[in-house]
Design a protein around this motif. Structure first.
Motif, PDB file in Angstrom:
ATOM      1  N   TYR A 164       0.813  -1.186  -0.184  1.00 48.26           N
ATOM      2  CA  TYR A 164       0.071   0.045  -0.057  1.00 48.26           C
ATOM      3  C   TYR A 164       0.778   1.289   0.104  1.00 48.26           C
ATOM      4  CZ  TYR A 164      -3.483   3.531   0.830  1.00 48.26           C
ATOM      5  OH  TYR A 164      -4.314   4.534   0.787  1.00 48.26           O
ATOM      6  N   VAL A 165       2.211   1.346   0.560  1.00 51.03           N
ATOM      7  CA  VAL A 165       2.795   2.525   0.878  1.00 51.03           C
ATOM      8  C   VAL A 165       3.463   2.898  -0.423  1.00 51.03           C
ATOM      9  CG1 VAL A 165       3.335   2.378   3.315  1.00 51.03           C
ATOM     10  CG2 VAL A 165       4.693   1.333   1.648  1.00 51.03           C
ATOM     11  N   ASN A 166       3.507   1.888  -1.488  1.00 56.20           N
ATOM     12  CA  ASN A 166       3.949   1.966  -2.802  1.00 56.20           C
ATOM     13  C   ASN A 166       3.294   2.887  -3.478  1.00 56.20           C
ATOM     14  OD1 ASN A 166       6.462   0.993  -3.601  1.00 56.20           O
ATOM     15  ND2 ASN A 166       5.409  -1.373  -3.390  1.00 56.20           N
ATOM     16  N   ILE A 167       1.664   2.993  -3.237  1.00 54.45           N
ATOM     17  CA  ILE A 167       0.801   3.658  -4.198  1.00 54.45           C
ATOM     18  C   ILE A 167       0.377   4.957  -3.272  1.00 54.45           C
ATOM     19  CG2 ILE A 167       0.160   1.996  -5.661  1.00 54.45           C
ATOM     20  CD1 ILE A 167      -2.493   1.601  -3.846  1.00 54.45           C
ATOM     21  N   ALA A 168       0.535   4.752  -1.971  1.00 59.02           N
ATOM     22  CA  ALA A 168       0.087   6.226  -1.321  1.00 59.02           C
ATOM     23  C   ALA A 168       1.064   7.437  -1.521  1.00 59.02           C
ATOM     24  CB  ALA A 168      -0.159   5.624   0.091  1.00 59.02           C
ATOM     25  N   LYS A 169       0.551   8.415  -1.091  1.00 58.77           N
ATOM     26  CA  LYS A 169       1.381   9.779  -1.152  1.00 58.77           C
ATOM     27  C   LYS A 169       2.006  10.171   0.098  1.00 58.77           C
ATOM     28  CE  LYS A 169      -0.037  11.655  -5.300  1.00 58.77           C
ATOM     29  NZ  LYS A 169      -1.251  11.020  -5.764  1.00 58.77           N
ATOM     30  N   LYS A 170       0.999  10.524   1.156  1.00 59.39           N
ATOM     31  CA  LYS A 170       1.728  11.076   2.473  1.00 59.39           C
ATOM     32  C   LYS A 170       0.968  10.116   3.632  1.00 59.39           C
ATOM     33  CE  LYS A 170       1.702  15.694   2.897  1.00 59.39           C
ATOM     34  NZ  LYS A 170       0.880  17.030   2.693  1.00 59.39           N
ATOM     35  N   ILE A 171       1.842   9.162   4.325  1.00 57.24           N
ATOM     36  CA  ILE A 171       1.357   8.275   5.134  1.00 57.24           C
ATOM     37  C   ILE A 171       1.855   8.798   6.530  1.00 57.24           C
ATOM     38  CG2 ILE A 171       1.628   6.219   6.244  1.00 57.24           C
ATOM     39  CD1 ILE A 171       1.141   4.943   3.372  1.00 57.24           C
ATOM     40  N   CYS A 172       0.989   8.882   7.624  1.00 63.83           N
ATOM     41  CA  CYS A 172       1.469   8.928   8.951  1.00 63.83           C
ATOM     42  C   CYS A 172       1.041   7.537   9.452  1.00 63.83           C
ATOM     43  CB  CYS A 172       0.624  10.446   9.747  1.00 63.83           C
ATOM     44  SG  CYS A 172       0.896  10.268  11.601  1.00 63.83           S
ATOM     45  N   LEU A 173       2.392   7.003  10.028  1.00 61.34           N
ATOM     46  CA  LEU A 173       1.981   5.334  10.606  1.00 61.34           C
ATOM     47  C   LEU A 173       2.263   5.833  12.080  1.00 61.34           C
ATOM     48  CD1 LEU A 173       2.117   2.690   9.478  1.00 61.34           C
ATOM     49  CD2 LEU A 173       4.473   2.570   9.880  1.00 61.34           C
ATOM     50  N   VAL A 174       1.086   5.235  12.409  1.00 60.50           N
ATOM     51  CA  VAL A 174       0.921   5.129  14.058  1.00 60.50           C
ATOM     52  C   VAL A 174       1.032   3.847  14.771  1.00 60.50           C
ATOM     53  CG1 VAL A 174      -0.607   5.951  15.922  1.00 60.50           C
ATOM     54  CG2 VAL A 174      -0.681   7.078  13.841  1.00 60.50           C
ATOM     55  N   GLY A 175       1.923   3.768  15.919  1.00 59.01           N
ATOM     56  CA  GLY A 175       2.077   2.398  16.534  1.00 59.01           C
ATOM     57  C   GLY A 175       2.024   2.881  17.915  1.00 59.01           C
ATOM     58  N   VAL A 176       1.671   1.782  18.761  1.00 58.17           N
ATOM     59  CA  VAL A 176       1.691   1.893  20.173  1.00 58.17           C
ATOM     60  C   VAL A 176       3.004   1.489  20.745  1.00 58.17           C
ATOM     61  CG1 VAL A 176       0.590   1.354  22.374  1.00 58.17           C
ATOM     62  CG2 VAL A 176      -0.661   1.512  20.301  1.00 58.17           C
ATOM     63  N   ASP A 177       3.652   2.329  21.248  1.00 54.09           N
ATOM     64  CA  ASP A 177       4.834   1.926  21.810  1.00 54.09           C
ATOM     65  C   ASP A 177       6.158   1.831  20.664  1.00 54.09           C
ATOM     66  OD1 ASP A 177       7.096   2.126  23.555  1.00 54.09           O
ATOM     67  OD2 ASP A 177       6.310   0.412  24.900  1.00 54.09           O
ATOM     68  N   PHE A 178       7.323   1.965  20.792  1.00 52.03           N
ATOM     69  CA  PHE A 178       8.276   1.677  19.933  1.00 52.03           C
ATOM     70  C   PHE A 178       8.173   0.408  19.351  1.00 52.03           C
ATOM     71  CE2 PHE A 178      10.282   5.246  22.572  1.00 52.03           C
ATOM     72  CZ  PHE A 178      10.201   6.252  21.384  1.00 52.03           C
ATOM     73  N   GLY A 179       8.151  -0.603  20.169  1.00 50.25           N
ATOM     74  CA  GLY A 179       7.997  -1.875  19.800  1.00 50.25           C
ATOM     75  C   GLY A 179       6.758  -2.242  18.950  1.00 50.25           C
ATOM     76  N   GLY A 180       5.852  -1.393  19.195  1.00 50.05           N
ATOM     77  CA  GLY A 180       4.467  -1.740  18.248  1.00 50.05           C
ATOM     78  C   GLY A 180       5.019  -1.434  16.752  1.00 50.05           C
ATOM     79  N   ILE A 181       6.025  -0.612  16.476  1.00 49.89           N
ATOM     80  CA  ILE A 181       6.372  -0.524  15.189  1.00 49.89           C
ATOM     81  C   ILE A 181       7.603  -1.404  14.901  1.00 49.89           C
ATOM     82  CG2 ILE A 181       7.435   1.296  13.471  1.00 49.89           C
ATOM     83  CD1 ILE A 181       4.756   1.895  14.065  1.00 49.89           C
ATOM     84  N   THR A 182       8.745  -1.125  15.640  1.00 53.98           N
ATOM     85  CA  THR A 182       9.984  -1.779  15.537  1.00 53.98           C
ATOM     86  C   THR A 182      10.959  -1.578  16.604  1.00 53.98           C
ATOM     87  OG1 THR A 182      11.739  -2.599  14.160  1.00 53.98           O
ATOM     88  CG2 THR A 182      11.375  -0.186  13.972  1.00 53.98           C
ATOM     89  N   THR A 183      11.843  -2.425  16.853  1.00 51.40           N
ATOM     90  CA  THR A 183      13.122  -2.293  17.776  1.00 51.40           C
ATOM     91  C   THR A 183      14.281  -2.213  16.856  1.00 51.40           C
ATOM     92  OG1 THR A 183      13.115  -4.397  18.567  1.00 51.40           O
ATOM     93  CG2 THR A 183      11.878  -2.756  20.044  1.00 51.40           C
ATOM     94  N   ASN A 184      14.313  -2.179  15.698  1.00 55.29           N
ATOM     95  CA  ASN A 184      15.380  -2.338  14.821  1.00 55.29           C
ATOM     96  C   ASN A 184      15.591  -1.158  14.038  1.00 55.29           C
ATOM     97  OD1 ASN A 184      17.036  -3.152  12.691  1.00 55.29           O
ATOM     98  ND2 ASN A 184      16.219  -5.233  12.390  1.00 55.29           N
ATOM     99  N   CYS A 185      16.562  -0.479  14.720  1.00 56.34           N
ATOM    100  CA  CYS A 185      16.720   1.029  13.921  1.00 56.34           C
ATOM    101  C   CYS A 185      17.274   0.758  12.441  1.00 56.34           C
ATOM    102  CB  CYS A 185      17.684   1.695  14.921  1.00 56.34           C
ATOM    103  SG  CYS A 185      17.096   2.270  16.106  1.00 56.34           S
TER     104      CYS A 185
END
Ligand SMILES: *[C@@H]1O[C@H](CO)[C@@H](O)[C@H](O)[C@H]1NC(C)=O
Ligand SMILES: *[C@@H]1O[C@H](CO)[C@@H](O)[C@H](O)[C@H]1NC(C)=O
Length: 241
Positions: A164-185
């Protein structure tokens, strides 16, 4: 620039023509008044765009520095994002734990419902079973499809999000806590640099009595915003602090 100047010249020519026609008696002063009005109108439009951009930036600074735990206020920010053309997308990730499938589904559903309700996201993608440090590209490649089917209002898995992010223009991605998204910088950097539409990342730690942080793609990539915090998840102990 050139185009704008010629536009202005054309407008002025038209103005002169019209003004002369309508206000024959006092062409000088009325022309000045009308031209002044048009000039103001034009500039107001420019400054409106600037203001919109500026207020968004202030909001970002505000939250990035701050300790905003006020959900109603945050919702106003989300609406502001939306009015600036952002699509606000939630992401819910669940680790491999020992619960049975029904419990997993129930927990995921509760995370989805809360995220919708609290932060007014437009839609939510789910990673039903992955590690916080696992790379985005390998998440949910093999997963139990029946889990997603049983979830209400889940748009798809991590792989669907990446498409989806391939075809979208401006995304704000929301996660709960850092681990909800990733802990891998490193992988976070990969994700951002390869997927330009992900412009902002929101980390909501208000359920743990902490701030809601907003990260900006460019600032994370050029290092002006510190992403090392993503790396610091030390398990449940940190959550209860
Ligand atoms: C918030 O951070 C910005 C830079 O990110 C800084 O310019 C501003 O002064 C900070 N505001 C407060 C209230 O600390
Ligand atoms: C977006 O990022 C993911 C994870 O880093 C990567 O697998 C994917 O190929 C990227 N998409 C594009 C279009 O490069």
């Amino acid at each position: 620039m050139i185009r704008r100047e010629s536009d202005i010249a054309a407008t002025q020519r038209n103005l002169t023509r019209n003004t002369k026609y309508v206000f024959k008696s006092q062409p000088g002063s009325l022309y000045a008044l009308f031209a002044g009005y048009m000039w103001l109108k034009m500039n107001l439009k420019v400054s409106q765009n600037f203001l919109e951009f500026h207020s968004l930036k202030v909001i970002l600074d505000d939250i990035a520095n701050g300790t905003r735990e006020d959900i109603p206020e945050f919702r106003q920010y989300v609406n502001k994002f939306k009015s600036c053309g952002y699509e606000v997308i939630g992401y819910v990730r669940k680790s491999h734990d020992n619960e049975d499938k029904d419990t997993r589904i129930r927990l995921l559903q509760s995370m989805i419902d809360k995220l919708f309700e609290r932060l007014l996201v437009d839609k939510i993608y789910v990673s039903p079973m992955s590690h916080a440090g696992e790379s985005f590209s390998s998440r949910d490649v093999k997963y139990d499809k029946t889990v997603l089917r049983k979830l209400n209002k889940a748009e798809g898995t991590t792989q669907d999000l990446l498409s989806y992010v391939n075809i979208a223009k401006k995304i704000c991605l929301v996660g709960v806590d850092f681990g909800g998204i990733t802990t891998n910088c490193d992988d976070l950097r990969n994700l951002l640099s390869q997927n330009k539409s992900i412009k902002k990342i929101v980390i909501d730690r208000s359920p743990f009595g902490k701030s809601i942080n907003i990260y900006d793609r460019d600032q994370m990539l050029d290092g002006s915003q510190d992403i090392s915090e993503f790396n610091c998840r030390k398990g449940p102990a940190q959550r209860s602090k």
